[in-house]
Design a protein around this motif. Structure first.
Motif, PDB file in Angstrom:
ATOM      1  N   ASN A  36      16.664   6.992 -11.150  1.00 38.18           N
ATOM      2  CA  ASN A  36      15.660   6.571 -12.305  1.00 38.18           C
ATOM      3  C   ASN A  36      14.994   7.869 -12.845  1.00 38.18           C
ATOM      4  N   ASN A  50       6.802  -5.568 -18.742  1.00 40.89           N
ATOM      5  CA  ASN A  50       7.727  -5.340 -19.956  1.00 40.89           C
ATOM      6  C   ASN A  50       9.072  -6.105 -19.268  1.00 40.89           C
ATOM      7  N   ASP A  53      11.939  -5.204 -20.046  1.00 44.22           N
ATOM      8  CA  ASP A  53      12.858  -4.062 -19.705  1.00 44.22           C
ATOM      9  C   ASP A  53      12.619  -3.488 -18.197  1.00 44.22           C
ATOM     10  N   GLY A  54      11.487  -3.583 -17.976  1.00 43.36           N
ATOM     11  CA  GLY A  54      10.998  -3.048 -16.546  1.00 43.36           C
ATOM     12  C   GLY A  54      11.820  -4.214 -15.572  1.00 43.36           C
ATOM     13  N   TYR A  90       6.484  -2.319  -5.625  1.00 37.68           N
ATOM     14  CA  TYR A  90       7.654  -2.220  -6.191  1.00 37.68           C
ATOM     15  C   TYR A  90       8.748  -2.292  -4.944  1.00 37.68           C
ATOM     16  N   ASP A 106       7.083  -0.556 -14.788  1.00 41.10           N
ATOM     17  CA  ASP A 106       6.468  -1.487 -15.640  1.00 41.10           C
ATOM     18  C   ASP A 106       7.028  -2.795 -15.670  1.00 41.10           C
ATOM     19  N   LEU A 107       6.726  -3.759 -14.701  1.00 43.25           N
ATOM     20  CA  LEU A 107       7.160  -4.904 -14.547  1.00 43.25           C
ATOM     21  C   LEU A 107       6.490  -5.953 -15.757  1.00 43.25           C
ATOM     22  N   TYR A 148       3.380   3.075  -6.041  1.00 42.28           N
ATOM     23  CA  TYR A 148       4.308   2.182  -6.326  1.00 42.28           C
ATOM     24  C   TYR A 148       4.780   1.016  -5.322  1.00 42.28           C
ATOM     25  N   LEU A 178      10.908   3.149 -24.413  1.00 42.03           N
ATOM     26  CA  LEU A 178      10.715   2.963 -23.132  1.00 42.03           C
ATOM     27  C   LEU A 178      10.442   4.558 -22.594  1.00 42.03           C
ATOM     28  N   GLU A 208       9.613   6.778 -16.283  1.00 43.55           N
ATOM     29  CA  GLU A 208       9.484   5.883 -15.241  1.00 43.55           C
ATOM     30  C   GLU A 208       9.046   4.495 -15.883  1.00 43.55           C
ATOM     31  N   TYR A 209       9.961   4.245 -17.052  1.00 47.03           N
ATOM     32  CA  TYR A 209       9.560   2.758 -17.377  1.00 47.03           C
ATOM     33  C   TYR A 209       9.946   1.479 -16.580  1.00 47.03           C
ATOM     34  N   GLN A 210      10.705   1.949 -15.480  1.00 48.41           N
ATOM     35  CA  GLN A 210      11.209   0.936 -14.427  1.00 48.41           C
ATOM     36  C   GLN A 210      10.072   0.319 -13.643  1.00 48.41           C
TER      37      GLN A 210
END
Length: 338
Positions: free
Chosen positions: A212, A319, A321-322, A115, A316-317, A112, A309, A312-314
């Motif tokens: 998270n 999306n 929501d991410g 990120y 997924d940029l 990641y 979601l 670890e959805y956060q």
């Protein structure tokens, strides 16, 4: 050429079947007697998925971020960290120390990375930590290593562009558990004594915690159905080194839901609506801290939220929501470090 007799064919078939049975039995026995085969299977799956997520994040990587990589933070130990910061930085910046997830048995500081670069591009120094994994190493090795990493970051603050008075611990999944545990150690001397760790950071240096999709109550993790429950059990067995891990001090100490106090720093907690850890772990922690009067910023979603979601959805940029989770994280950092 004479064809083998039916008797000879049957004999060969029985020998082949016997060999297969022995091999299958040996594999089953290995999974029963040791956490290693199961843990390595889980590691392979997690590492494969982390590579895919990191590759998907590459398109979002910002320009104008520099890095200092592969810094050995603990002598005579395979423990390294990477540092990201805005290009041409000459001053100390508020610093996010991120501990990666992976069920305590997988993962890497390079997972990641885009990120972390995105966070750095918003005006922060971001430190990504490696730590030793199970089953090769057992609890509390990782906790002690991470505590030493904090000491290294502070000792090298000027070179790494770190403001040692404005530090936020962060993590995802098992990394969220570890970050929350370090935060509890830093803010509660009694808990630090129980674990046997002398915190490297002072409470006044720790401005907040970003959590998270984490684990905060080990007892509420085990015994789940299907392959997920099996993977959890194997991971905790590998990390603690004890098959009956729920009877260990490790499982008790890892369950920081039972140890947080009103001195815990402000916290951001998030989890996806399709992540089973959200209802069993993240929300109970947020509720406990709120009841203690700790500042809590949460990002949760209704059960019927679409898209669903997952864990670890956060990251997924691609999306919306991410992206929202990223913005909320940056807002939390700004509110507590500026």
């Amino acid at each position: 050429m004479t064809n083998p007799s039916p008797h000879r064919w049957r004999k060969r078939a029985l020998w082949t079947l016997g060999i297969v049975i022995v091999l299958v039995g040996a594999v089953v026995l290995a999974f029963v007697l040791s956490p290693r085969p199961g843990a390595l299977t889980v590691r392979w799956v997690f590492d494969r998925d982390a590579v895919k997520v990191t590759e998907a994040l590459e398109k979002h990587a910002p320009e104008g971020v520099d890095s200092i990589k592969d810094q050995q933070y603990r002598a005579d130990d395979d423990a390294y960290l990477d540092v990201y910061f805005p290009a041409a930085t000459t001053t100390a910046l508020p610093t996010v120390i991120w501990t990666h997830g992976g069920a305590w048995i997988s993962g890497s500081k390079s997972n990641y990375a885009p990120y972390y670069e995105l966070l750095a591009s918003r005006g922060y120094t971001v430190v990504s930590l490696d730590y030793s994994l199970g089953p090769e190493h057992h609890y509390p090795t990782a906790v002690r290593q991470l505590n030493d990493a904090h000491a290294y970051v502070v000792a090298n603050a000027e070179r790494l562009h770190v403001d040692p008075t404005k530090i936020v611990l962060a993590g995802d999944s098992a990394g969220a558990q570890l970050s929350s545990q370090l935060a509890a150690l830093i803010t509660d001397p009694a808990y630090a004594d129980r674990v046997g760790v002398n915190p490297s950071l002072r409470p006044d240096q720790l401005r907040g915690v970003v959590l998270n999709c984490g684990i905060y109550d080990v007892g509420n993790m085990v015994g789940g159905p299907g392959i997920i429950g099996w993977g959890v059990d194997r991971s905790l067995w590998a990390y603690t080194g004890v098959r009956d891990f729920m009877s260990t001090e490790a499982a008790d100490q890892m369950s920081i839901l039972n140890y947080v106090t009103d001195r815990f720093p402000p916290v951001y907690v998030s989890g996806g609506n399709a992540d089973p850890l959200t209802d069993s772990q993240s929300k109970p922690l947020a509720d406990k801290l709120t009841g203690l009067g700790v500042g809590v910023d949460t990002l949760f979603y209704p059960a019927d939220h679409v898209p669903a979601l997952g864990h670890e959805y956060q990251f997924d940029l691609d999306n919306a929501d991410g992206l929202t989770a990223l913005d909320r994280t940056v807002q939390f950092l700004a509110a507590h470090t500026r």
